[in-house]
Enzyme design. Structure first.
Site, PDB file in Angstrom:
ATOM      1  N   ASP A 143       0.880  -1.189  -0.041  1.00 31.37           N
ATOM      2  CA  ASP A 143       0.186  -0.125   0.062  1.00 31.37           C
ATOM      3  C   ASP A 143       0.777   1.115  -0.006  1.00 31.37           C
ATOM      4  O   ASP A 143       2.002   1.419   0.573  1.00 31.37           O
ATOM      5  CB  ASP A 143      -0.834   0.017   1.139  1.00 31.37           C
ATOM      6  CG  ASP A 143      -2.059   0.908   1.192  1.00 31.37           C
ATOM      7  OD1 ASP A 143      -1.457   2.266   1.106  1.00 31.37           O
ATOM      8  OD2 ASP A 143      -3.146   0.499   1.090  1.00 31.37           O
ATOM      9  N   ILE A 144       0.550   2.165  -0.795  1.00 28.49           N
ATOM     10  CA  ILE A 144       1.243   3.690  -0.810  1.00 28.49           C
ATOM     11  C   ILE A 144       1.071   4.362   0.528  1.00 28.49           C
ATOM     12  O   ILE A 144       2.027   5.222   0.747  1.00 28.49           O
ATOM     13  CB  ILE A 144       1.107   4.428  -2.117  1.00 28.49           C
ATOM     14  CG1 ILE A 144      -0.388   4.661  -2.288  1.00 28.49           C
ATOM     15  CG2 ILE A 144       1.516   3.455  -3.458  1.00 28.49           C
ATOM     16  CD1 ILE A 144      -0.574   5.971  -3.310  1.00 28.49           C
ATOM     17  N   HIS A 158     -10.320  -4.047  -3.893  1.00 24.89           N
ATOM     18  CA  HIS A 158      -8.765  -4.431  -3.470  1.00 24.89           C
ATOM     19  C   HIS A 158      -8.955  -4.983  -2.044  1.00 24.89           C
ATOM     20  O   HIS A 158      -9.828  -4.453  -1.279  1.00 24.89           O
ATOM     21  CB  HIS A 158      -7.625  -3.328  -3.511  1.00 24.89           C
ATOM     22  CG  HIS A 158      -8.149  -2.219  -2.795  1.00 24.89           C
ATOM     23  ND1 HIS A 158      -9.365  -1.237  -3.440  1.00 24.89           N
ATOM     24  CD2 HIS A 158      -7.860  -1.596  -1.630  1.00 24.89           C
ATOM     25  CE1 HIS A 158      -9.300  -0.161  -2.651  1.00 24.89           C
ATOM     26  NE2 HIS A 158      -8.739  -0.404  -1.553  1.00 24.89           N
ATOM     27  N   LEU A 159      -8.136  -6.025  -1.576  1.00 22.85           N
ATOM     28  CA  LEU A 159      -8.310  -6.603  -0.253  1.00 22.85           C
ATOM     29  C   LEU A 159      -7.146  -5.797   0.339  1.00 22.85           C
ATOM     30  O   LEU A 159      -6.031  -6.012  -0.218  1.00 22.85           O
ATOM     31  CB  LEU A 159      -8.048  -8.042  -0.624  1.00 22.85           C
ATOM     32  CG  LEU A 159      -7.961  -8.757   1.028  1.00 22.85           C
ATOM     33  CD1 LEU A 159      -9.339  -8.816   1.674  1.00 22.85           C
ATOM     34  CD2 LEU A 159      -7.410 -10.153   0.501  1.00 22.85           C
ATOM     35  N   HIS A 160      -7.273  -5.565   1.763  1.00 26.04           N
ATOM     36  CA  HIS A 160      -6.202  -5.024   2.501  1.00 26.04           C
ATOM     37  C   HIS A 160      -5.794  -6.042   3.480  1.00 26.04           C
ATOM     38  O   HIS A 160      -6.427  -6.856   3.936  1.00 26.04           O
ATOM     39  CB  HIS A 160      -6.901  -3.659   3.451  1.00 26.04           C
ATOM     40  CG  HIS A 160      -6.943  -2.581   2.790  1.00 26.04           C
ATOM     41  ND1 HIS A 160      -6.070  -1.475   2.864  1.00 26.04           N
ATOM     42  CD2 HIS A 160      -8.043  -1.834   2.298  1.00 26.04           C
ATOM     43  CE1 HIS A 160      -6.625  -0.640   2.154  1.00 26.04           C
ATOM     44  NE2 HIS A 160      -7.865  -0.774   1.733  1.00 26.04           N
TER      45      HIS A 160
END
Length: 148
Positions: free
Chosen positions: A32-33, A101-103
């Site tokens: 993740d950015i 999207h999956l964290h």
């Protein structure tokens, strides 16, 4: 095809290739950015799916594979305690990007207190793989209307 969409697709393929930690034909995982924890990854389908709301029962396998990839990446990074990870999806309007999207976050104890409210399982804005799969079991795929 619209030029902005073409540019978006090219950019996504470039990012997936350059920054991916793991990928296969259908999924890619990258950092993740704006990480909320020391290990904060996103697992993204290569096929464009807007959000959890776009999913149906035919996507249950996809959701499971996304979680499996996230857990595998954590294991590759030395995170092996399943009680010390948090995995889930944000739902609109709590999404910042219109692409499913999956964290994947670990360790839980080191999730930043500034953003920990975004990653609380059991809330509407952070849905676990298990909860999402249960919700999808009864959701039929969309029916295309008659062609004119």
């Amino acid at each position: 095809m619209h030029m902005k969409l073409i540019a978006y697709v090219i950019l996504c393929v470039y990012i997936f290739t350059l920054y991916s930690l793991h990928q296969n034909k259908k999924l890619v995982c990258f950092r993740d950015i704006y990480p909320a924890a020391p290990h904060h990854y996103l697992v993204v389908p290569k096929q464009h799916i807007t959000s959890c709301h776009s999913l149906h029962r035919g996507h249950i396998g996809l959701v499971k594979r996304m979680a499996e990839m996230g857990k595998a990446v954590l294991q590759d990074q030395g995170i092996t305690d399943p009680k010390d990870i948090r995995i889930g999806f944000h739902q609109p309007p709590y999404t910042s990007v219109d692409h499913l999207h999956l964290h994947v976050l670990a360790p839980i104890s080191q999730i930043s207190t500034l953003v920990d409210y975004k990653f609380i399982p059991g809330t509407y804005n952070f849905v676990t793989e298990e909860v999402l799969s249960k919700l999808l079991k009864d959701k039929a795929p969309p029916v295309n209307g008659p062609k004119s």
